[in-house]
Design a protein around this motif. Structure first.
Motif, short mmCIF file in Angstrom:
data_model
loop_
_atom_site.label_atom_id
_atom_site.label_comp_id
_atom_site.label_asym_id
_atom_site.label_seq_id
_atom_site.Cartn_x
_atom_site.Cartn_y
_atom_site.Cartn_z
N UNK A 93 -12.29 13.70 11.42
CA UNK A 93 -13.75 13.81 11.43
C UNK A 93 -14.23 15.16 11.94
N UNK A 94 -13.56 15.73 12.93
CA UNK A 94 -14.03 17.00 13.51
C UNK A 94 -13.99 18.11 12.47
N UNK A 95 -12.89 18.16 11.71
CA UNK A 95 -12.77 19.21 10.69
C UNK A 95 -13.82 19.02 9.60
N UNK A 96 -14.01 17.78 9.17
CA UNK A 96 -15.00 17.50 8.11
C UNK A 96 -16.40 17.90 8.58
N UNK A 97 -16.71 17.55 9.83
CA UNK A 97 -18.03 17.88 10.39
C UNK A 97 -18.21 19.40 10.48
N UNK A 98 -17.16 20.07 10.93
CA UNK A 98 -17.22 21.52 11.10
C UNK A 98 -17.46 22.22 9.74
N UNK A 99 -16.76 21.80 8.71
CA UNK A 99 -16.93 22.43 7.39
C UNK A 99 -18.31 22.13 6.82
N UNK A 106 -23.77 10.74 5.67
CA UNK A 106 -22.84 11.69 6.30
C UNK A 106 -22.17 11.14 7.55
N UNK A 107 -22.91 10.48 8.47
CA UNK A 107 -22.19 9.91 9.64
C UNK A 107 -21.07 8.95 9.21
N UNK A 108 -21.35 8.13 8.17
CA UNK A 108 -20.31 7.19 7.72
C UNK A 108 -19.13 7.95 7.08
N UNK A 109 -19.43 9.04 6.36
CA UNK A 109 -18.34 9.83 5.77
C UNK A 109 -17.46 10.44 6.86
N UNK A 110 -18.09 10.93 7.94
CA UNK A 110 -17.29 11.50 9.03
C UNK A 110 -16.48 10.39 9.70
N UNK A 111 -17.08 9.22 9.87
CA UNK A 111 -16.34 8.09 10.50
C UNK A 111 -15.09 7.76 9.71
N UNK A 112 -15.18 7.83 8.39
CA UNK A 112 -14.03 7.44 7.54
C UNK A 112 -13.04 8.59 7.34
N UNK A 113 -13.44 9.82 7.69
CA UNK A 113 -12.55 10.97 7.45
C UNK A 113 -11.33 10.91 8.37
N UNK A 114 -10.19 11.31 7.84
CA UNK A 114 -8.96 11.27 8.65
C UNK A 114 -9.04 12.29 9.79
#
Ligand code: SF4
Length: 226
Positions: free
Chosen positions: A176-182, A166-174
């Motif tokens: 990251x804050x929105x991905x983490x929040x969801x 998950x940390x790596x997925x958030x790092x790669x997300x365009x």
């Protein structure tokens, strides 16, 4: 100082029905003449293209502009692919932007959700910029000469997903804050996402492979003993 002339288009279509009319294509030719004149005078130049174009006319429009301007850098706001979605014009623009980018547009302007409605807020500009970046990256994934570099980013996300990292997925997300929040909004802490949860195909495949490895090791050990 460096200077670039940006040749806008006064006859840009204001709706889908105007997209490929005579006036617009005549203006393409004039823009080509102006590009030629600027270049002969040693002035670098870029060109703006139409903002409302149905999906099936975008390729022709972009290729015509690139042809008559002898490949001058082309930038577009969208083009938006339908007029019926005020409040979602960052999305209608992104759809057109991908098609335009795949066919030769060099630069996409950000379109915000407030287009055709109101001056954008700071939040609208953020949302519009992210969505336009997604469109530009999606076009890059399909563009010869660029796609190999662009695909490295998606590859990193694919590996992070395969690893349920998950940390790596958030790092790669365009975003990251929105991905983490969801991901965390239901307060459920599981190693998969909550889409399939216990039936997560990635987790099941991983567990099956681990079981197979374990079996293979046990078999090897027992063969050594005998
Ligand atoms: S739970 Fe489903 S959607 Fe989520 S990572 Fe696993 S397979 Fe993909």
């Amino acid at each position: 100082h460096e200077l670039t002339l940006s040749l806008g288009d006064g006859l840009r279509p204001g709706c889908i029905d105007d997209a490929s009319d005579r006036a617009k294509y005549m203006e393409f030719i004039m823009l080509g003449e102006l590009v030629d004149r600027a270049r002969r005078a040693g002035v670098q130049v870029m060109v703006e293209g139409p903002g409302h174009v149905p999906a099936d006319e975008i390729e022709t429009s972009v290729k015509a502009m690139k042809y008559v301007t002898d490949g001058a850098p082309l930038y577009l706001l969208g083009p938006i692919v339908t007029d019926i979605a005020p409040g979602y014009d960052h999305i209608t623009a992104a759809i057109g932007g991908v098609i335009a980018g795949m066919n030769g547009a060099d630069f996409l302007c950000a379109t915000t959700p407030s287009e055709h409605l109101d001056l954008p807020t700071k939040e609208d500009i953020f949302e519009g910029t992210i969505v336009t970046r997604i469109a530009a990256h999606s076009a890059d994934l399909a563009k010869p000469g660029i796609k190999d570099r662009a695909r490295l980013w998606d590859r990193k996300m694919a590996v992070a997903r395969m690893d349920l990292d998950w940390p790596a997925q958030f790092d790669q997300a365009i975003n990251p804050d929105l991905a983490r929040q969801i991901r965390h909004r239901r307060g459920v802490e599981v190693d998969t996402c909550t889409m399939c949860n216990e039936l997560c195909a990635i987790r099941l495949a991983k567990e099956a492979m681990e079981r197979e490895e374990e079996k293979a090791k046990k078999k090897e050990k027992s063969e050594k003993r005998t």
